[in-house]
Write a protein that holds these residues in place. Structure first.
Motif, PDB file in Angstrom:
ATOM      1  N   ASP A 145       3.656 -12.337  -6.298  1.00 45.86           N
ATOM      2  CA  ASP A 145       4.830 -12.755  -5.530  1.00 45.86           C
ATOM      3  C   ASP A 145       4.902 -12.035  -4.189  1.00 45.86           C
ATOM      4  O   ASP A 145       5.473 -12.556  -3.234  1.00 45.86           O
ATOM      5  N   LEU A 146       4.350 -10.821  -4.146  1.00 47.58           N
ATOM      6  CA  LEU A 146       4.411 -10.000  -2.940  1.00 47.58           C
ATOM      7  C   LEU A 146       3.000  -9.562  -2.586  1.00 47.58           C
ATOM      8  O   LEU A 146       2.345  -8.868  -3.363  1.00 47.58           O
ATOM      9  N   LEU A 147       2.512  -9.994  -1.438  1.00 45.47           N
ATOM     10  CA  LEU A 147       1.170  -9.646  -0.984  1.00 45.47           C
ATOM     11  C   LEU A 147       1.270  -8.581   0.095  1.00 45.47           C
ATOM     12  O   LEU A 147       1.932  -8.780   1.116  1.00 45.47           O
ATOM     13  N   ILE A 148       0.611  -7.450  -0.130  1.00 47.72           N
ATOM     14  CA  ILE A 148       0.724  -6.300   0.777  1.00 47.72           C
ATOM     15  C   ILE A 148      -0.650  -6.001   1.351  1.00 47.72           C
ATOM     16  O   ILE A 148      -1.609  -5.755   0.616  1.00 47.72           O
ATOM     17  N   GLN A 149      -0.746  -6.038   2.666  1.00 54.22           N
ATOM     18  CA  GLN A 149      -1.990  -5.726   3.346  1.00 54.22           C
ATOM     19  C   GLN A 149      -1.865  -4.389   4.048  1.00 54.22           C
ATOM     20  O   GLN A 149      -0.793  -4.043   4.573  1.00 54.22           O
ATOM     21  N   LEU A 150      -2.952  -3.640   4.077  1.00 55.33           N
ATOM     22  CA  LEU A 150      -2.984  -2.406   4.842  1.00 55.33           C
ATOM     23  C   LEU A 150      -3.147  -2.749   6.318  1.00 55.33           C
ATOM     24  O   LEU A 150      -3.809  -3.727   6.672  1.00 55.33           O
ATOM     25  N   SER A 151      -2.549  -1.953   7.184  1.00 55.69           N
ATOM     26  CA  SER A 151      -2.623  -2.241   8.614  1.00 55.69           C
ATOM     27  C   SER A 151      -4.043  -2.047   9.122  1.00 55.69           C
ATOM     28  O   SER A 151      -4.875  -1.381   8.494  1.00 55.69           O
ATOM     29  N   SER A 152      -4.301  -2.628  10.279  1.00 54.31           N
ATOM     30  CA  SER A 152      -5.649  -2.536  10.847  1.00 54.31           C
ATOM     31  C   SER A 152      -6.012  -1.101  11.217  1.00 54.31           C
ATOM     32  O   SER A 152      -7.183  -0.759  11.340  1.00 54.31           O
ATOM     33  N   LYS A 153      -5.001  -0.243  11.407  1.00 56.70           N
ATOM     34  CA  LYS A 153      -5.253   1.150  11.766  1.00 56.70           C
ATOM     35  C   LYS A 153      -5.333   2.060  10.547  1.00 56.70           C
ATOM     36  O   LYS A 153      -5.448   3.274  10.679  1.00 56.70           O
ATOM     37  N   HIS A 154      -5.256   1.474   9.387  1.00 52.18           N
ATOM     38  CA  HIS A 154      -5.281   2.286   8.162  1.00 52.18           C
ATOM     39  C   HIS A 154      -6.663   2.897   7.954  1.00 52.18           C
ATOM     40  O   HIS A 154      -7.686   2.268   8.215  1.00 52.18           O
ATOM     41  N   HIS A 155      -6.661   4.149   7.483  1.00 52.67           N
ATOM     42  CA  HIS A 155      -7.910   4.852   7.193  1.00 52.67           C
ATOM     43  C   HIS A 155      -8.014   5.093   5.686  1.00 52.67           C
ATOM     44  O   HIS A 155      -7.013   5.012   4.960  1.00 52.67           O
ATOM     45  N   PRO A 156      -9.181   5.404   5.186  1.00 59.29           N
ATOM     46  CA  PRO A 156      -9.333   5.680   3.755  1.00 59.29           C
ATOM     47  C   PRO A 156      -8.422   6.817   3.300  1.00 59.29           C
ATOM     48  O   PRO A 156      -8.168   7.771   4.050  1.00 59.29           O
ATOM     49  N   THR A 157      -7.940   6.717   2.070  1.00 57.61           N
ATOM     50  CA  THR A 157      -7.012   7.717   1.531  1.00 57.61           C
ATOM     51  C   THR A 157      -7.549   9.140   1.615  1.00 57.61           C
ATOM     52  O   THR A 157      -6.801  10.065   1.965  1.00 57.61           O
ATOM     53  N   PRO A 158      -8.835   9.399   1.305  1.00 60.89           N
ATOM     54  CA  PRO A 158      -9.338  10.777   1.395  1.00 60.89           C
ATOM     55  C   PRO A 158      -9.155  11.399   2.778  1.00 60.89           C
ATOM     56  O   PRO A 158      -8.978  12.613   2.884  1.00 60.89           O
ATOM     57  N   MET A 159      -9.187  10.589   3.841  1.00 55.61           N
ATOM     58  CA  MET A 159      -8.988  11.133   5.180  1.00 55.61           C
ATOM     59  C   MET A 159      -7.567  11.678   5.340  1.00 55.61           C
ATOM     60  O   MET A 159      -7.362  12.766   5.884  1.00 55.61           O
ATOM     61  N   TYR A 160      -6.570  10.939   4.832  1.00 54.62           N
ATOM     62  CA  TYR A 160      -5.190  11.417   4.896  1.00 54.62           C
ATOM     63  C   TYR A 160      -5.004  12.655   4.019  1.00 54.62           C
ATOM     64  O   TYR A 160      -4.273  13.584   4.374  1.00 54.62           O
ATOM     65  N   GLN A 161      -5.663  12.664   2.867  1.00 55.63           N
ATOM     66  CA  GLN A 161      -5.558  13.823   1.982  1.00 55.63           C
ATOM     67  C   GLN A 161      -6.121  15.076   2.650  1.00 55.63           C
ATOM     68  O   GLN A 161      -5.541  16.163   2.534  1.00 55.63           O
ATOM     69  N   ASP A 162      -7.240  14.933   3.352  1.00 56.91           N
ATOM     70  CA  ASP A 162      -7.826  16.081   4.059  1.00 56.91           C
ATOM     71  C   ASP A 162      -6.885  16.596   5.135  1.00 56.91           C
ATOM     72  O   ASP A 162      -6.754  17.816   5.347  1.00 56.91           O
ATOM     73  N   LYS A 163      -6.203  15.688   5.841  1.00 56.65           N
ATOM     74  CA  LYS A 163      -5.253  16.107   6.876  1.00 56.65           C
ATOM     75  C   LYS A 163      -4.068  16.851   6.262  1.00 56.65           C
ATOM     76  O   LYS A 163      -3.592  17.846   6.815  1.00 56.65           O
ATOM     77  N   ILE A 164      -3.598  16.368   5.114  1.00 60.27           N
ATOM     78  CA  ILE A 164      -2.477  17.036   4.440  1.00 60.27           C
ATOM     79  C   ILE A 164      -2.906  18.412   3.936  1.00 60.27           C
ATOM     80  O   ILE A 164      -2.150  19.390   4.051  1.00 60.27           O
TER      81      ILE A 164
END
Length: 205
Positions: free
Chosen positions: A87-106
């Motif tokens: 019912d709800l389709l969710i797309q990641l934005s074109s600027k989205h990066h892989p999750t591990p990259m965000y985890q490394d920044k955190i």
């Protein structure tokens, strides 16, 4: 969601899908959620979506719309079916990066702001939890012995060696021995005179 532990070692796609559906359906029927979020394009994604589609439970699909245009890829078929019933389709934005990259920044931010504080990422989705067989991480080393302090020293030495292995993140000892603590000496005779039990002494402020 508790109560659903599919066997991730099953090799056939049909077996995996049937296993997830048979275990997930009773959980859905018991809790009757308003919305179920499914992620990605693996077999459990499609299986969970099909379970929710029959009783008309709303479905949200994260990473919707991705197409390989290759029907020989099982993931491609899973995407098509899941998107169709969601019912709800969710797309990641074109600027989205892989999750591990965000985890490394955190991790870097936490280490800079709170040096000496232990932080780690646990498996957030049910797929990773199943693949870990319920353990907090894909690699889980357990040390047992008769001396807690000696075992802890062994664990620390092993942890330092494991830190040198490329690709390993969030190494930690789950059982900490240096947490804040204080000792309370209770005068049992005086406590009985006042009509207090040990539990009341320790829990009342």
């Amino acid at each position: 969601m508790t109560g659903c532990q599919p066997n991730s070692r099953l090799s056939q796609h049909v077996q995996q899908t049937a296993e997830v559906m048979s275990q997930f359906e009773p959980v859905v029927m018991e809790h009757k959620p308003d919305l179920v979020m499914v992620y990605g394009d693996v077999n459990s994604t499609m299986a969970a979506a099909l379970v929710c589609a029959k009783p008309l439970i709303s479905i949200g699909h994260v990473e919707a719309g991705l197409r390989s245009f290759d029907r020989t890829m099982p993931e491609g078929v899973n995407r098509l079916i899941t998107d169709r019933v969601a019912d709800l389709l969710i797309q990641l934005s074109s600027k989205h990066h892989p999750t591990p990259m965000y985890q490394d920044k955190i991790r870097e931010m936490l280490n800079n702001r709170f040096p000496g504080v232990t932080s780690y990422f646990q498996a957030a989705d049910i797929i990773s939890q199943v693949l870990n067989f319920g353990l907090p991480a894909p690699i889980d080393v357990q040390i047992s012995g008769n001396n807690l302090e000696s075992d802890y020293e062994i664990a620390k030495r092993l942890m330092e060696k494991m830190r040198k292995i490329p690709g390993i993140r969030d190494i930690r000892i789950a059982q900490s021995l240096d947490y804040p603590a204080f000792k309370v000496d209770v005068d049992h005779a005086r406590a009985l005179e006042l009509g207090l039990h040990l539990h009341m002494v320790l829990t009342r402020r």
